[in-house]
Motif scaffolding. Structure first.
Motif, PDB file in Angstrom:
ATOM      1  N   ILE A  85      -6.681   3.337   0.946  1.00 36.22           N
ATOM      2  CA  ILE A  85      -6.102   4.326   0.039  1.00 36.22           C
ATOM      3  C   ILE A  85      -7.110   5.421  -0.295  1.00 36.22           C
ATOM      4  N   ILE A 104       0.819  -1.218   0.000  1.00 30.97           N
ATOM      5  CA  ILE A 104       0.000   0.000   0.000  1.00 30.97           C
ATOM      6  C   ILE A 104       0.848   1.262   0.000  1.00 30.97           C
ATOM      7  N   GLY A 145      -0.920   7.565  -6.016  1.00 31.98           N
ATOM      8  CA  GLY A 145      -1.851   8.363  -5.216  1.00 31.98           C
ATOM      9  C   GLY A 145      -3.140   7.595  -4.973  1.00 31.98           C
ATOM     10  N   VAL A 146      -4.280   8.250  -5.176  1.00 35.88           N
ATOM     11  CA  VAL A 146      -5.576   7.605  -4.933  1.00 35.88           C
ATOM     12  C   VAL A 146      -6.241   7.207  -6.255  1.00 35.88           C
ATOM     13  N   VAL A 197       0.558   4.020  -3.033  1.00 38.40           N
ATOM     14  CA  VAL A 197       0.199   5.427  -2.805  1.00 38.40           C
ATOM     15  C   VAL A 197       1.283   6.350  -3.351  1.00 38.40           C
ATOM     16  N   ALA A 212      -3.573   2.429  -8.183  1.00 32.09           N
ATOM     17  CA  ALA A 212      -3.120   1.974  -6.865  1.00 32.09           C
ATOM     18  C   ALA A 212      -3.851   0.698  -6.462  1.00 32.09           C
ATOM     19  N   THR A 270      -9.470   4.950  -3.016  1.00 29.96           N
ATOM     20  CA  THR A 270      -9.933   4.880  -4.399  1.00 29.96           C
ATOM     21  C   THR A 270     -11.446   4.673  -4.412  1.00 29.96           C
TER      22      THR A 270
END
Length: 281
Positions: free
Chosen positions: A222, A132, A140-141, A136, A145, A224
């Motif tokens: 995260i 994770i 990022g999101v 990230v 990811a 998403t």
């Protein structure tokens, strides 16, 4: 001693009897499964009502199930379900292609199998959630990811099964195909693939469940888009009834995916003894 014709008839009768028994027991299994679900819901309801757990943080199913039906009528819920399914399906498809090709190539080469065995045993136990921070930092999101985690986890489920399947290929059949002038592609298509397919389907069924777990996990941690993100938002807002309703939705989604994987397995392996359920006589 039975003649070949009598043996064929006997096997046909045995197959019909086995199929009849499976049909007879299916309603019983379904009833037992339903009884298990109802028992769990009853225990949950009683625990919340009598104060074994704080009903503020674990509302009873009599409140959660109506809330699930309520949110199922609004568009944002189905958008979240769609986002989750897109990530699940795309990650599973990528893992399937990578694992199948890599598994066949390595499985057919004793040298590659020996050379990669240590690497495989080192990487396979690494939990996907440990990636994770890397996901990230890289993406990022964004959906990529989630895909990184899903592909990594699903890859090993399929890859190991493909290796087992290739190892189960009859060497005499491979040598025979080579002596008849089969090309490498023909031997893979006509000899390796039919033998490996049952193992591959097992890997896909396992990977489908793992891919859903990682999709929800990535969305939870995260951020998403998907059901996991909606669960996190409901928790942060203190909407615990909505949170548990969404958790149940992920459970129902998992059941549907499992049914779909088993249906596909039965459809593609209708010729295989594990599906036909024939009884040798």
């Amino acid at each position: 001693m039975q003649s070949p014709g009598d043996q064929t008839v006997t096997r046909s009768v045995a197959a019909v009897q086995a199929k009849s028994r499976r049909r007879r027991y299916r309603p019983r299994r379904a009833l037992l499964g339903l009884a298990g679900i109802l028992t769990l819901l009853a225990i949950w309801e009683i625990a919340a009502r009598v104060g074994l757990v704080d009903p503020r943080f674990l509302p009873p199913p009599s409140e959660v199930l109506p809330r699930l039906l309520e949110i199922a009528t609004i568009a944002p819920f189905w958008i979240a379900v769609g986002d989750t399914l897109v990530q699940w399906g795309l990650g599973l498809a990528i893992a399937l292609v990578l694992a199948s090709v890599t598994g066949v190539v390595i499985g057919l080469s004793p040298f590659l199998r020996r050379a990669t065995s240590s690497t495989v045993e080192f990487l396979r136990p690494v939990p996907s959630v440990a990636l994770i921070p890397l996901a990230v930092l890289l993406f990022g999101v964004r959906i990529e990811a989630s895909l990184l985690l899903i592909v990594y986890a699903a890859f090993w489920q399929i890859f190991i099964q493909v290796l087992y399947g290739v190892a189960d290929v009859d060497k005499i059949a491979m040598d025979t195909g080579q002596s008849y002038g089969f090309s490498t592609w023909q031997r893979i298509r006509d000899i390796v693939f039919p033998t490996t397919l049952p193992y591959l389907m097992t890997g896909i069924r396992l990977a489908a469940a793992v891919a859903l777990i990682l999709a929800i996990t990535a969305q939870l941690i995260i951020g998403t888009p998907g059901l996991g993100l909606e669960i996190a938002r409901a928790q942060n807002a203190g909407l615990y009834t909505t949170m548990y309703a969404l958790v149940l939705a992920t459970g129902f989604l998992g059941v549907l995916i499992n049914f779909g994987a088993r249906f596909l397995e039965r459809a593609l392996l209708s010729w295989h003894h594990s599906v036909r359920g024939e009884i040798p006589v």
